[in-house]
Design a protein around this motif. Structure first.
Motif: not given
Length: 98
Positions: A19-22, A25-28, A41-46
């Protein structure tokens, strides 16, 4: 920008996420652990606000680097991770295509 992205790993016995917050906004990128040598790896959410800034790519590269350091393989079920792994032949040492 991708070089400046700070990514953390949250892990449980069954899986976890990078996870990162830029800019607020959080992306995971989420994963499931099959066994000590394999993750899926089952999901990428940006969020839309972060698209095109290399955030998803940074998450994917972090997962690859983590797999190399930990000695495990990745099955990329997530469409984004799968597409990235097909573009990056140098990831073949840790990515197992299903």
């Amino acid at each position: 920008m991708a070089d400046d992205i700070k990514i953390t790993k949250e892990e449980t016995a069954k899986g976890g996420r990078y996870v990162t917050v830029v800019s607020g906004h959080e992306a995971e990128m989420t994963f499931s652990r099959v066994n000590p040598e394999l993750i899926i790896v089952d999901h990428t959410g940006v969020p839309d606000a972060l698209r095109g800034q290399g955030v998803g790519q940074a998450l994917a590269l972090h997962a690859v680097d983590d797999a190399r350091a930990g000695g495990w393989k990745i099955i990329p079920l997530c469409p984004f991770m799968r597409a990235q792994s097909l573009r990056h032949k140098d990831w073949a040492d840790v990515v197992r295509q299903s």
